[in-house]
Design a protein around this motif. Structure first.
Motif: not given
Length: 577
Positions: A169-170, A382-385, A395-399
């Motif tokens: 989904t994301w 970047l998501v993998r890092i 990877g990181i939160t949407f906030l």
């Protein structure tokens, strides 16, 4: 909820195979929207001869209205029509508006006569303006049904109760935005070039044809779609909670949440993916779920007694409010790309060769290419890092993603102010301050950094905003959540209109000077305007950091395949922000 008569077959529907039809619709629809929107400031000032500030405010007002109507479209989709039919009908209305606008560009009687050089131009009369406004209104109404539903409809094709599909989904949001950006890139290059060099009739006609293709492509995919039935009016449920809480306002608060009313049968249609569990925030609303002797537990009057799931729906939307408001000023900042930044570009050297120059409306190509590049780099690298650092699948939160976007947007408007100073210095050095229609010998590529930074900001902030609204909204209000995303854009556009109007009014001098002059940008103080927006965004960033720090993620209890309840605790997730 999916039609109960087709639950078994419904599991065979949806998934990746529906994406070509949904993306085809989005690509053609965005080609149509951006095809006439990206260069519309040139149409209003060059063809209808409107003053610059009036033209800029017309565009931001239209953009604001087009981003406000999704609230109505979302209500119809969630309460009555469902997302598929809302998108289809709204697309047809949009098509009518596009045809009307194209005819106004083709038929000479529907626009004022052309003028050249220093000739005083005849401004469009009230009838011609009325046709323009009717056309824009129809497209705004059409957008109201398309915008809140397409994203939610695409995400609906992945079953949240399936752990393998939920992770897709994301990723869908990233690639949805990528397809949208690629289509916009074609619009601001090919379509804008046609408008500038061949004619507005063809330049608006091609987007109108693209819109017709988008409708056909979307309908062809109907047999494959995973269609969720509307679960009733979400606004009625929210109002019922408010009324019930008010009626029982004098009751003492219940200290044990397990004593609050629950009814899985009543909530079945609005809790397919999981049940919202009690939170300690806004406990005064919990009164709506207190059972008294007058209440019928089996068949309650929902204007007196509500389930805790419905109470938490309202709490979830209220908690989203401050984060929603933080996105407004970023839209206000980026809105200047299609108004004053475009006017800057029109005064600068846009020649690539002696015979070819970049249309001013195509400058947003820098925004789009940087946005597309950032999306690809983010998704593939970047998501993998970030995943190795945070342990989060995304990877990181949407906030956090939104916060990065806010910082980059501040840099964009700060840089824009310094570039405007350089542009005016070039005009002064060449004695062109009083010649607004003469090209200033300074390359238009000086504007590229601010456009690129806005693109990077959008890749982080806008997609993060989409993810936030879809993930944190109650599942029965997903279209409404997408409407909130667009209403933030609406508020940002209206804020831009208000800001431009106030600055134009209160910076006017007795000698005719103004920060934002109507006829000669060279004599203005546009850099001050950009820096004003920069300061507002800095204050907004501080506000956002505070909101994100104290935000509580939606707590959801879902049923795993072994029928064991599993709680997704938003408070724990919040520690990664």
């Amino acid at each position: 909820m999916e039609n109960k008569n087709h639950q078994h077959s419904g599991k065979m529907k949806g998934g990746l195979r529906t994406m070509p039809f949904i993306f085809a619709n989005e690509i053609c629809e965005k080609l149509a929207v951006v095809g006439f929107g990206a260069n519309m400031i040139s149409y209003l000032t060059g063809q209808l001869h409107l003053p610059l500030t009036k033209a800029a405010n017309t565009l931001t007002n239209f953009s604001g209205t087009a981003s406000l109507t999704p609230l109505l479209g979302a209500f119809l989709a969630d309460a009555f029509a469902g997302r598929f039919w809302t998108i289809t009908i709204a697309s047809i209305i949009y098509q009518i508006g596009m045809i009307s606008l194209t005819l106004s560009a083709i038929l000479p009687k529907l626009r004022p006569p052309p003028c050249q050089g220093d000739q005083i131009c005849e401004v469009a009369d009230s009838g011609q303006i009325a046709i323009l406004y009717i056309s824009l209104l129809l497209t705004a109404i059409g957008s109201g049904g398309i915008r809140p539903c397409v994203v939610a409809f695409g995400a609906d094709q992945f079953d949240e109760t399936n752990s393998k599909q939920k992770t897709k989904t994301w990723k869908f949001f990233n690639w949805y935005y990528f397809c949208m950006g690629a289509s916009m890139l074609v619009a601001v290059t090919v379509i804008v070039y046609i408008q500038e060099n061949i004619g507005w009739g063809l330049g608006l006609g091609i987007p109108a044809i693209a819109m017709a293709i988008s409708i056909i492509a979307f309908i062809l995919g109907y047999p494959l779609y995973r269609n969720l039935d509307p679960a009733g009016s979400p606004f009625t449920r929210l109002l019922q909670v408010c009324v019930a809480a008010y009626r029982k306002r004098k009751l003492s608060e219940v200290t044990n949440p397990e004593m609050l009313y629950e009814n899985d049968e009543i909530d079945a249609d609005i809790s397919i993916a999981g049940k919202l569990v009690h939170t300690d925030h806004m406990r005064f609303l919990d009164n709506a779920a207190i059972v008294t002797e007058e209440d019928n537990r089996k068949s309650p009057d929902l204007w007196r007694l509500n389930t805790i799931h419905r109470v938490e729906e309202l709490k979830s939307l209220i908690r989203m409010g401050p984060i929603w408001a933080a996105g407004i000023l970023l839209i206000t900042a980026s809105a200047q790309q299609n108004t004053f930044s475009l006017q800057q570009a029109k005064t600068m050297n846009r020649h690539l060769t002696h015979s070819f120059q970049i249309p001013a409306g195509s400058m947003s190509v820098f925004t789009l290419t940087s946005m597309l590049s950032t999306i690809v780099i983010y998704d593939r690298l970047l998501v993998r890092i970030f995943r190795r650092i945070t342990g989060l699948e995304r990877g990181i939160t949407f906030l956090t993603r939104m916060g990065i976007g806010f910082v980059v947007s501040i840099l964009a408007t700060l840089v824009a102010g310094f570039v405007e100073i350089k542009r005016k210095h070039a005009a002064l050095d060449n004695g062109l301050l009083n010649h607004p229609n003469t090209m200033i010998p300074i390359s238009v590529f000086w504007l590229a950094p601010q456009y690129c930074l806005h693109g990077v900001a959008e890749a982080f902030m806008s997609i993060g905003h989409l993810e936030f609204f879809y993930d944190q909204a109650p599942e029965s209000m997903r279209s409404t959540a997408m409407a909130l995303f667009w209403s933030a854009i609406s508020a940002g556009s209206y804020t831009s209109t208000l800001l431009v109007t106030l600055v134009h009014k209160y910076t006017a001098g007795e000698n005719g000077s103004n920060w934002l002059p109507d006829k000669n940008l060279n004599m203005g103080k546009l850099e001050y305007f950009y820096w004003l927006i920069t300061l507002l965004q800095v204050a907004n960033l501080v506000y956002y950091i505070v909101c994100a720090k104290f935000y509580t993620f939606k707590p959801l209890e879902v049923m795993k395949q072994d029928d064991e309840p599993h709680k997704e605790n938003g408070v724990e997730l919040a520690t990664h922000v």
